[in-house]
Design an enzyme around this catalytic site. Structure first.
Site, PDB file in Angstrom:
ATOM      1  N   ARG A 405       0.865  -1.184   0.000  1.00 18.99           N
ATOM      2  CA  ARG A 405       0.000   0.000   0.000  1.00 18.99           C
ATOM      3  C   ARG A 405       0.896   1.226   0.000  1.00 18.99           C
ATOM      4  NH1 ARG A 405      -5.125  -1.967   1.378  1.00 18.99           N
ATOM      5  NH2 ARG A 405      -5.175  -3.658   2.904  1.00 18.99           N
ATOM      6  N   HIS A 465       2.943  -9.597   0.952  1.00 20.24           N
ATOM      7  CA  HIS A 465       2.672  -8.639   2.024  1.00 20.24           C
ATOM      8  C   HIS A 465       3.957  -8.200   2.723  1.00 20.24           C
ATOM      9  CE1 HIS A 465       0.780  -7.520   6.049  1.00 20.24           C
ATOM     10  NE2 HIS A 465       0.047  -6.835   5.187  1.00 20.24           N
ATOM     11  N   HIS A 622       0.664  -1.004  14.868  1.00 19.82           N
ATOM     12  CA  HIS A 622       0.744  -1.845  13.673  1.00 19.82           C
ATOM     13  C   HIS A 622       2.011  -2.696  13.627  1.00 19.82           C
ATOM     14  CE1 HIS A 622       0.889  -2.536   9.174  1.00 19.82           C
ATOM     15  NE2 HIS A 622      -0.378  -2.780   9.421  1.00 19.82           N
TER      16      HIS A 622
END
Length: 753
Positions: A405, A465, A622
């Protein structure tokens, strides 16, 4: 030999979806917490809405599809998809009531006390109403499109999460009568024989249905001049809807919204062109089934039934809300309110180590030692500068990077393109299946290709990822690899409010591992092993299991053993069972889990050895940390992966060691500080989280502690720069003074020498 499977009983697990709703409840608690600034509390309430929107579009959608396929297998907690769906909707209905209680009875009154008002139309002055009427006529009216549903016009398509106004109306017969009478008076003998107008409904039933979409191009909150008073855009439109329907009387209106199945389902084994397949699915998913419909609580029942019939909404998927539909507008409120800085978090400037500025040789900095950074307290610009310097450094030969992202205006994309245009070999893995960033990533992939980068899209059946950047540079002593490995995305926007950690290193073995990993991602390489990295699928699971077994062996040998983990979510059945086994063997386990927690820590076999904390605060936690301690030996690892089945089995993820003494100490200190937090922390008791009981202890907010630490570093750096400038000025003055002495009396100057 491990015996964790004895814990594979449904009563030992919490359902994943219900645990997620509990997490969103913890976010909602922040909206009520009076120690948080008021505008930030409103923002937290808005966040709970956007969280649950995504939850319905993905997780609830998955349950619907499983139920539609007649799947009756159970999850770890023993629930079938149908049972989960019923339980989720039942629990979320209660959460909706709680959210709107907070909105109506807590946030709105508190804002009003600060002279910040989200007003209803009937609360406005005549001057304010006139302003809104002009705004409607000049701005909104040309844009709005009324859509009818009748015998000649089918029910219109309602797009995902769009805000709409349902309208019940009838023909204004008084106008028909007046028109007829006027014609008769004028001697028009053909009145009765006149052909019908297009879509003439004089002979149809009385009640009509129409819908108007609230345009997204306008802000939901309309600010009135000269004050902090706002009116919702849909409220403004509803007040003047009659101007869209001349000849009709409006009987009732109601704002509504639907959430659709937005899960992307790309059959990669059949897709020779993944990019085209993703683009096709993006178009197709816009027409996914309705998972939820929200309507204003007081909406006319005829309108609600009409919507239910045409949108195929089940009873449990209908949510009547006691207030404005879609509370995400609260996330924008702080940015629109003038003044009131005391109602916001105090801004702070994150710390940028001078050795990672563009004025320094970043590669020399990394050659000297490893560097651990923690965002947002450490400035993400360090990562951006690393890529920027690699792009412009003539000694850099190649850059390889994974992007999951990135922001809408990413400087990293810009510098990767700049590097390619300078003739460097640039390979970028862009994960075009990153949920809700698919369209953005497709656009970036195309742009990178146009700029000359080699773009790859990952492995069939797996999302990539991992967060990795590899720079190959020709140093004076040969080729060297410089790396950044992270726990979070290369996103310069979210790096301001997500806590993540990253490691800069030029460790040789990690460099070899990174090269092999990129070769695996871009080609046919299948590395037999990795030296220091652990890679999912499977590699991270195997490694974590090995480490848990080692701690079990230590505990069984009579020595203290400790496992500490920090992650976003803990839901993998096997890992949880293995942690149960470790606790039963005497291993102390400390877990920091922000979100989903399918583990319960009240089983008698665990002997109280598992403690679970959840930190929900100003920043979204996170980072992922995995820490094992026994026999005086500390091992600490960072990772892109949570302990979730998808991360361990169906994604390419990285877990990497923190090896050097100073970086290892800092990583441990970070975990220690978070574990000490007694302000933002909830503690798990069985299956329920409760605010931590300080029991007279002084408050300790770990996030504020790291902010203060960053500010102190900034101040120290500023003092050092000032001292250096002062010393430089003193030296220059002394040099000039000595030079004058030399010039005025050479012999004395020799004596001074």
């Amino acid at each position: 030999m491990s015996n964790y499977k004895k814990f594979y009983h449904p009563q030992n697990y919490v359902n994943r979806e219900l645990s997620w709703i509990d997490f969103n409840g913890r976010v909602l608690e922040e909206a009520v917490e009076t120690s948080n600034p008021l505008l930030e509390r409103a923002n937290f309430l808005g966040i709970t809405q956007s969280n649950v929107d995504e939850f319905f579009m993905v997780r609830v959608a998955s349950l619907h599809k499983l139920m539609a396929a007649n799947v009756t297998t159970t999850d770890a907690s023993g629930m079938t998809p149908e049972e989960q769906l019923m339980a989720v909707n039942e629990k979320e209905h209660r959460m909706v009531e709680e959210r709107y209680h907070v909105y109506n009875d807590v946030i709105i009154p508190a804002l009003a006390k600060q002279r910040i008002n989200i007003a209803r139309f009937n609360q406005l002055s005549e001057e304010q109403r006139n302003f809104l009427h002009r705004y409607f006529r000049e701005e909104l009216l040309p844009v709005l499109t009324p859509m009818a549903d009748d015998s000649s016009r089918p029910f219109p398509f309602i797009s995902n999460n769009s805000l709409n106004i349902a309208i019940k109306l009838e023909r204004d017969r008084s106008e028909d009568d007046e028109e007829t009478q006027q014609k008769i008076l004028e001697g028009d003998q053909e009145v009765e024989r006149r052909p019908q107008e297009p879509h003439d409904d004089r002979n149809e039933g009385h009640d009509k249905f129409a819908t108007v979409r609230v345009p997204k191009i306008y802000k939901r909150l309309v600010k009135l001049p000269h004050e902090n008073t706002f009116v919702l855009l849909d409220e403004v439109i509803k007040q003047f809807l009659n101007e869209l329907f001349p000849g009709y009387r409006i009987l009732a209106t109601g704002t509504y919204r639907v959430s659709r199945d937005m899960d992307l389902d790309v059959a990669e084994e059949d897709a020779s062109d993944l990019l085209r397949a993703v683009q096709h699915q993006l178009r197709a998913r816009e027409h996914g089934s309705v998972m939820r419909m929200e309507v204003e609580a007081k909406t006319d029942s005829w309108l609600v039934n009409h919507l239910i019939d045409n949108l195929g909404v089940s009873d449990m998927s209908l949510y009547r809300v006691n207030g404005p539909v879609d509370l995400t507008f609260l996330k924008k409120l702080s940015g629109m309110v003038e003044g009131h800085d005391d109602l916001r978090y105090k801004p702070f400037k994150s710390y940028l180590d001078p050795s990672f500025s563009m004025d320094h040789d970043i590669f020399q900095t990394i050659r000297q030692k490893d560097h651990l950074v923690q965002h947002p307290y450490d400035n993400f610009q360090a990562v951006v500068n690393f890529i920027h310097q690699a792009a412009v450094d003539p000694q850099v030969l190649a850059i390889k990077m994974t992007l999951y992202r990135v922001s809408g205006n990413s400087p990293i994309i810009k510098y990767l393109g700049q590097a390619a245009q300078a003739g460097k070999q640039v390979t970028v893995l862009v994960e075009v299946k990153a949920r809700f960033d698919e369209q953005n990533n497709v656009r970036w992939a195309r742009r990178l290709e146009r700029m000359g980068c080699h773009v790859v899209y990952g492995l069939v059946g797996l999302k990539t990822h991992c967060k990795l950047a590899l720079v190959i540079r020709r140093d004076e002593d040969g080729i060297r690899r410089y790396m950044h490995l992270g726990t979070g995305n290369y996103n310069d926007v979210t790096a301001h409010f997500y806590t993540d950690m990253g490691l800069f290193t030029c460790d040789y073995e990690i460099g070899v591992d990174m090269t092999n990993l990129f070769n695996m991602l871009s080609g046919f390489a299948r590395p037999r092993y990795f030296h220091k990295l652990h890679i999912s699928p499977h590699g991270i699971r195997n490694f974590i299991n090995l480490k848990i077994d080692e701690q079990i062996a230590v505990a069984k040998g009579g020595s203290p053993a400790l496992i500490r983990m920090k992650m976003n979510s803990l839901s993998d059945k096997q890992i949880i069972a293995h942690l149960y086994e470790a606790a039963a063997a005497g291993v102390k386990i400390q877990l920091l889990v922000r979100g989903i927690t399918c583990l319960r820590n009240d089983l008698p076999e665990l002997q109280g050895n598992i403690e679970v904390h959840s930190i929900v605060g100003r920043f979204l936690e996170h980072s992922r940390i995995y820490y094992f301690k026994s026999n005086g030996h500390d091992e600490i690892y960072l990772a892109s992966a949570d302990m979730m089945t998808r991360n361990l089995n169906r994604r390419v993820e990285e877990l990497f060691p923190v090896l050097e003494n100073d970086t290892k100490k800092r990583a441990i200190d970070i975990f220690d500080a978070m574990w000490r937090d007694n302000v933002n922390t909830r503690v798990l008791h069985g299956t329920e989280y409760e605010m931590i009981d300080r029991d007279g202890q002084p408050a300790f907010d770990s996030q504020q502690y790291f902010v203060d630490e960053a500010v102190a570093q900034q101040s120290a750096e500023k003092r050092q720069r000032k001292n250096r400038r002062h010393m430089s000025t003193v030296l220059e003055t002394l040099t000039r003074h000595v030079s004058k002495l030399h010039l005025s009396d050479p012999e004395k100057g020799d004596q001074h020498d």
